[in-house]
Design an enzyme around this catalytic site. Structure first.
Site, PDB file in Angstrom:
ATOM      1  N   PHE A 149       0.819  -1.228   0.000  1.00 23.97           N
ATOM      2  CA  PHE A 149       0.000   0.000   0.000  1.00 23.97           C
ATOM      3  C   PHE A 149       0.846   1.269   0.000  1.00 23.97           C
ATOM      4  O   PHE A 149       0.378   2.328  -0.393  1.00 23.97           O
ATOM      5  CB  PHE A 149      -0.932   0.014   1.227  1.00 23.97           C
ATOM      6  CG  PHE A 149      -0.235   0.374   2.519  1.00 23.97           C
ATOM      7  CD1 PHE A 149       0.032   1.706   2.842  1.00 23.97           C
ATOM      8  CD2 PHE A 149       0.198  -0.605   3.411  1.00 23.97           C
ATOM      9  CE1 PHE A 149       0.693   2.046   4.022  1.00 23.97           C
ATOM     10  CE2 PHE A 149       0.858  -0.271   4.585  1.00 23.97           C
ATOM     11  CZ  PHE A 149       1.112   1.057   4.887  1.00 23.97           C
ATOM     12  N   LYS A 173      -1.163  -6.965  -9.348  1.00 25.19           N
ATOM     13  CA  LYS A 173      -2.163  -7.090  -8.272  1.00 25.19           C
ATOM     14  C   LYS A 173      -1.750  -6.064  -7.219  1.00 25.19           C
ATOM     15  O   LYS A 173      -0.913  -6.343  -6.364  1.00 25.19           O
ATOM     16  CB  LYS A 173      -2.138  -8.520  -7.715  1.00 25.19           C
ATOM     17  CG  LYS A 173      -3.413  -8.988  -7.029  1.00 25.19           C
ATOM     18  CD  LYS A 173      -3.851  -8.184  -5.844  1.00 25.19           C
ATOM     19  CE  LYS A 173      -3.048  -8.398  -4.602  1.00 25.19           C
ATOM     20  NZ  LYS A 173      -3.379  -7.404  -3.531  1.00 25.19           N
ATOM     21  N   GLU A 176      -4.961  -3.788  -2.066  1.00 29.82           N
ATOM     22  CA  GLU A 176      -6.417  -3.556  -2.071  1.00 29.82           C
ATOM     23  C   GLU A 176      -6.799  -2.317  -1.257  1.00 29.82           C
ATOM     24  O   GLU A 176      -7.951  -1.927  -1.215  1.00 29.82           O
ATOM     25  CB  GLU A 176      -7.161  -4.800  -1.564  1.00 29.82           C
ATOM     26  CG  GLU A 176      -6.883  -5.214  -0.127  1.00 29.82           C
ATOM     27  CD  GLU A 176      -5.643  -6.093   0.036  1.00 29.82           C
ATOM     28  OE1 GLU A 176      -4.623  -5.835  -0.645  1.00 29.82           O
ATOM     29  OE2 GLU A 176      -5.699  -7.027   0.856  1.00 29.82           O
ATOM     30  N   SER A 226       5.376  -7.099   3.185  1.00 31.96           N
ATOM     31  CA  SER A 226       5.948  -7.457   4.488  1.00 31.96           C
ATOM     32  C   SER A 226       6.718  -8.784   4.402  1.00 31.96           C
ATOM     33  O   SER A 226       6.469  -9.610   3.504  1.00 31.96           O
ATOM     34  CB  SER A 226       4.836  -7.560   5.524  1.00 31.96           C
ATOM     35  OG  SER A 226       3.912  -8.541   5.114  1.00 31.96           O
ATOM     36  N   CYS A 281       9.599   1.709   3.237  1.00 35.52           N
ATOM     37  CA  CYS A 281      10.498   0.586   3.522  1.00 35.52           C
ATOM     38  C   CYS A 281      11.921   1.095   3.744  1.00 35.52           C
ATOM     39  O   CYS A 281      12.763   0.384   4.253  1.00 35.52           O
ATOM     40  CB  CYS A 281      10.480  -0.403   2.383  1.00 35.52           C
ATOM     41  SG  CYS A 281      11.021   0.345   0.864  1.00 35.52           S
ATOM     42  N   GLU A 382       9.357  -4.321  12.792  1.00 37.89           N
ATOM     43  CA  GLU A 382       9.059  -3.149  11.957  1.00 37.89           C
ATOM     44  C   GLU A 382       7.731  -2.547  12.428  1.00 37.89           C
ATOM     45  O   GLU A 382       6.720  -3.238  12.462  1.00 37.89           O
ATOM     46  CB  GLU A 382       8.940  -3.589  10.492  1.00 37.89           C
ATOM     47  CG  GLU A 382       8.660  -2.447   9.549  1.00 37.89           C
ATOM     48  CD  GLU A 382       8.483  -2.920   8.102  1.00 37.89           C
ATOM     49  OE1 GLU A 382       7.802  -3.927   7.879  1.00 37.89           O
ATOM     50  OE2 GLU A 382       9.026  -2.251   7.203  1.00 37.89           O
TER      51      GLU A 382
HETATM   52  P1  NAD Z   1       1.555  -6.728   2.958  1.00 35.60           P
HETATM   53  O1  NAD Z   1       2.592  -7.777   2.996  1.00 35.60           O
HETATM   54  O2  NAD Z   1       0.456  -6.782   3.960  1.00 35.60           O
HETATM   55  O3  NAD Z   1       0.827  -6.711   1.528  1.00 35.60           O
HETATM   56  C1  NAD Z   1       1.569  -6.680   0.330  1.00 35.60           C
HETATM   57  C2  NAD Z   1       0.757  -7.354  -0.764  1.00 35.60           C
HETATM   58  O4  NAD Z   1       0.554  -8.727  -0.405  1.00 35.60           O
HETATM   59  C3  NAD Z   1      -0.623  -6.744  -0.982  1.00 35.60           C
HETATM   60  O5  NAD Z   1      -0.869  -6.678  -2.375  1.00 35.60           O
HETATM   61  C4  NAD Z   1      -1.555  -7.723  -0.297  1.00 35.60           C
HETATM   62  O6  NAD Z   1      -2.822  -7.801  -0.914  1.00 35.60           O
HETATM   63  C5  NAD Z   1      -0.836  -9.052  -0.410  1.00 35.60           C
HETATM   64  N1  NAD Z   1      -1.105  -9.925   0.736  1.00 35.60           N
HETATM   65  C6  NAD Z   1      -1.365  -9.560   2.008  1.00 35.60           C
HETATM   66  N2  NAD Z   1      -1.557 -10.648   2.787  1.00 35.60           N
HETATM   67  C7  NAD Z   1      -1.416 -11.712   1.986  1.00 35.60           C
HETATM   68  C8  NAD Z   1      -1.500 -13.137   2.223  1.00 35.60           C
HETATM   69  N3  NAD Z   1      -1.764 -13.644   3.428  1.00 35.60           N
HETATM   70  N4  NAD Z   1      -1.285 -13.957   1.184  1.00 35.60           N
HETATM   71  C9  NAD Z   1      -1.022 -13.460  -0.046  1.00 35.60           C
HETATM   72  N5  NAD Z   1      -0.938 -12.143  -0.313  1.00 35.60           N
HETATM   73  C10 NAD Z   1      -1.132 -11.280   0.682  1.00 35.60           C
HETATM   74  O7  NAD Z   1       2.306  -5.318   3.025  1.00 35.60           O
HETATM   75  P2  NAD Z   1       1.682  -3.862   3.136  1.00 35.60           P
HETATM   76  O8  NAD Z   1       1.145  -3.681   4.518  1.00 35.60           O
HETATM   77  O9  NAD Z   1       0.793  -3.568   1.981  1.00 35.60           O
HETATM   78  O10 NAD Z   1       2.995  -2.974   2.931  1.00 35.60           O
HETATM   79  C11 NAD Z   1       3.883  -2.662   3.959  1.00 35.60           C
HETATM   80  C12 NAD Z   1       5.066  -3.589   3.981  1.00 35.60           C
HETATM   81  O11 NAD Z   1       5.735  -3.570   2.734  1.00 35.60           O
HETATM   82  C13 NAD Z   1       6.127  -3.190   5.001  1.00 35.60           C
HETATM   83  O12 NAD Z   1       6.590  -4.343   5.650  1.00 35.60           O
HETATM   84  C14 NAD Z   1       7.225  -2.563   4.164  1.00 35.60           C
HETATM   85  O13 NAD Z   1       8.512  -2.604   4.711  1.00 35.60           O
HETATM   86  C15 NAD Z   1       7.137  -3.399   2.942  1.00 35.60           C
HETATM   87  N6  NAD Z   1       7.754  -2.732   1.813  1.00 35.60           N
HETATM   88  C16 NAD Z   1       8.977  -3.181   1.416  1.00 35.60           C
HETATM   89  C17 NAD Z   1       9.632  -2.568   0.369  1.00 35.60           C
HETATM   90  C18 NAD Z   1      10.984  -3.045  -0.070  1.00 35.60           C
HETATM   91  O14 NAD Z   1      11.449  -2.561  -1.068  1.00 35.60           O
HETATM   92  N7  NAD Z   1      11.633  -3.954   0.624  1.00 35.60           N
HETATM   93  C19 NAD Z   1       9.024  -1.488  -0.300  1.00 35.60           C
HETATM   94  C20 NAD Z   1       7.769  -1.068   0.122  1.00 35.60           C
HETATM   95  C21 NAD Z   1       7.147  -1.698   1.180  1.00 35.60           C
END
Ligand code: NAD
Length: 497
Positions: A149, A173, A176, A226, A281, A382
């Site tokens: 997000f 994808k 959401e 994450s 991140c 985090e």
């Molecule tokens: P998230 O892991 O909750 O979601 C990321 C994506 O995965 C979304 O599209 C979501 O729909 C999907 N998702 C969520 N739960 C899932 C599941 N159980 N099974 C399959 N798919 C699933 O992350 P977020 O809250 O949207 O974003 C924040 C996180 O992203 C933080 O941990 C941040 O550090 C990380 N991030 C990392 C970088 C990097 O370059 N390393 C860059 C941006 C964000």
């Protein structure tokens, strides 16, 4: 209520799903839209279309693909205000920050415009007598991207411009929580002349992600989010024989040396810890105060954190906007509660911020902890909010050990005037991206972005040269043309003499 659908084959697509998610404006707490959450059948439909589109797209000369990227670049520039406002409305970050993140995405499009040059292969004449050899890189097929997000434009744009320019088709994808920016980018790609089916957006949650993982026609998966989900994606894509890069969470340290320019370090830390409400991140969430600088650092930071202007992203005076959702706000507040219970000193408490006129928005003020130790939960995990932890150490070696012992390895910075400290830190830190007197060392598009340790599962970083390697596979040809006299069969391993 407006429903955000999918984008398939060049147009809006509802599919068969009755499942719906809700979209909110974090500044006001109001629901602004609904989003369709795809079921497996919808995802499979998108993959089948993208597979078909791959046949002709992969055959298009790179120069023609580049021309579409040039046009896309122009359209992003022309529509940058609209795109920025979409980011602000669904993510909450302040306008100028949102615009900056769009620019960082645009830079990848600019890099992708050079694809004819980048994709040039290698040729060796006479690897053996009258034998030539050359290598080329070919596209993989249907590639998918799953994004978080916190950067609704930039992170998708780390992926799809590179994938498409390399000759693949793509299914995105997005999160959401803020899918509208991806939908608008899809429309702009179509306007730029991209053939239908080359770029598709499927909205959804875990069901859509699992459908992409399980579809055998998806050749490669790029993920950013994450760490637990990154690991899940990495393991399951590997099980399904896909190429995968999965970028995870972070806990970025900023080492503040006693000899540094303190104003530079404090200003750097303010932007890096509290910009985008800490939802980056590459946010600096740990300041490592080395030696005697601790007291001065904490008192300078405290004054600035207390003065932080928190407000809606569209208000020009706001330096920091709200968090993305009500749940995320509750999670961040809970971490601050935990930090207090663990015995860290809460120097600035942003928990009870109340903004007149925006009582239902998801706001928290900046929080600053001192005397944080490495066994505390607020240090290990985090938080992804505007919470900066100061850890005090005696010397450089202790600071470096702290950085290297942490499970995450995305980014880290050092503030110092000493070349030896800067150089040793950049050489010895087990971290993917290092800043020396630079608080957020996000590489430009012609380098590549990625962390180490549990911040990235996979072998390749994103965009830049690593992006090209990820989205193409290598093929090497060896040829010899008849020279008139027929040679006899050879039964030994060819050695090209
Ligand atoms: P998230 O892991 O909750 O979601 C990321 C994506 O995965 C979304 O599209 C979501 O729909 C999907 N998702 C969520 N739960 C899932 C599941 N159980 N099974 C399959 N798919 C699933 O992350 P977020 O809250 O949207 O974003 C924040 C996180 O992203 C933080 O941990 C941040 O550090 C990380 N991030 C990392 C970088 C990097 O370059 N390393 C860059 C941006 C964000």
């Amino acid at each position: 209520m407006k429903i955000i659908e999918h984008f398939l084959n060049g147009k809006s697509y509802s599919g068969d799903s009755k499942r719906i998610g809700k979209i909110f404006n974090p500044a006001t707490g109001e629901q602004t839209a609904e989003v369709r959450l795809a079921i497996t059948k919808d995802v499979n439909e998108a993959v089948a279309n993208a597979k078909k589109a791959f046949e002709s797209w992969s055959n298009k000369p790179p120069i023609q693909r580049a021309r579409i990227m040039f046009k896309f670049k122009e359209l992003i520039e022309k529509n940058s205000d609209e795109l920025t406002k979409i980011i602000v409305a669904e993510h909450g970050k302040v306008y100028e920050d949102a615009k900056g993140s769009l620019t960082r995405g645009l830079e990848v499009v600019e890099y992708a415009c050079g694809i004819p040059q980048i994709l040039k292969g290698e040729f060796t004449e006479n690897v053996g007598t009258n034998v030539d050899s050359w290598s080329i890189r070919q596209p993989l097929g249907v590639c998918a991207g799953i994004t978080p997000f916190n950067f609704p434009a930039m992170v998708p744009m780390w992926m799809f411009p590179m994938a498409i320019a390399c000759g693949n088709t793509f299914i995105l994808k997005p999160s959401e929580k803020d899918p509208s920016c991806s939908m608008r980018l899809a429309e702009l790609l179509k306007e730029a002349g991209l053939p239908d089916g080359v770029f598709n957006v499927v909205n959804g949650d875990k069901e859509a992600v699992d459908a992409l993982i399980n579809n055998k026609d998806v050749a490669a998966m790029s993920f950013v989010g994450s760490t637990p989900i990154a690991k899940y994606i990495y393991e399951n894509c590997a099980k399904n024989e896909k190429r995968v890069q999965a970028l995870g969470g972070a806990k970025n340290h900023c080492v503040v040396m006693p000899d540094c320019d303190l104003d530079q370090a404090v200003n750097g830390l303010m932007g890096a810890a509290y910009g985008s409400a800490g939802e980056r991140c590459m946010a600096q969430s740990v300041a490592v105060a080395v030696g005697e600088i601790g007291d001065k650092l904490v008192s300078s930071l405290a004054k600035k954190v207390e003065a932080l202007k928190v407000g809606p992203g569209m208000d020009k005076k706001s330096e920091m906007g709200p968090l993305v959702t009500k749940d995320h706000l509750a999670k961040v507040i809970n971490y601050v509660d935990i930090g207090e219970k663990e015995g860290a000193k809460l120097v600035v408490d942003g928990r009870n911020l109340n903004l007149q006129g925006y009582e239902n928005g998801y706001y928290i003020g900046g929080c600053l902890f001192d005397n944080v130790t490495k066994d505390m939960k607020i240090y290990k995990e985090e938080i992804f909010g505007p919470v900066l932890s100061v850890v005090r150490v005696k010397n450089f070696d202790e600071a470096l050990k702290l950085v290297n012992d942490h499970e995450f390895g995305n980014g880290a910075s050092i503030f110092t005037r000493d070349g030896d400290s800067g150089r040793t830190f950049s050489s010895k830190a087990k971290i993917g991206m290092i800043g020396i007197n630079i608080p957020i060392p996000v590489p430009m598009a012609f380098h590549s972005f990625g962390g180490w340790k549990r911040s990235l599962f996979g072998d390749q970083h994103m965009h830049g040269p690593e992006g090209v390697r990820f989205y193409t596979k290598l093929k090497t040809m060896t040829s010899k043309w008849p020279t008139g006299s027929r040679s006899n069969p050879e039964f030994v391993m060819p050695t090209m003499n």
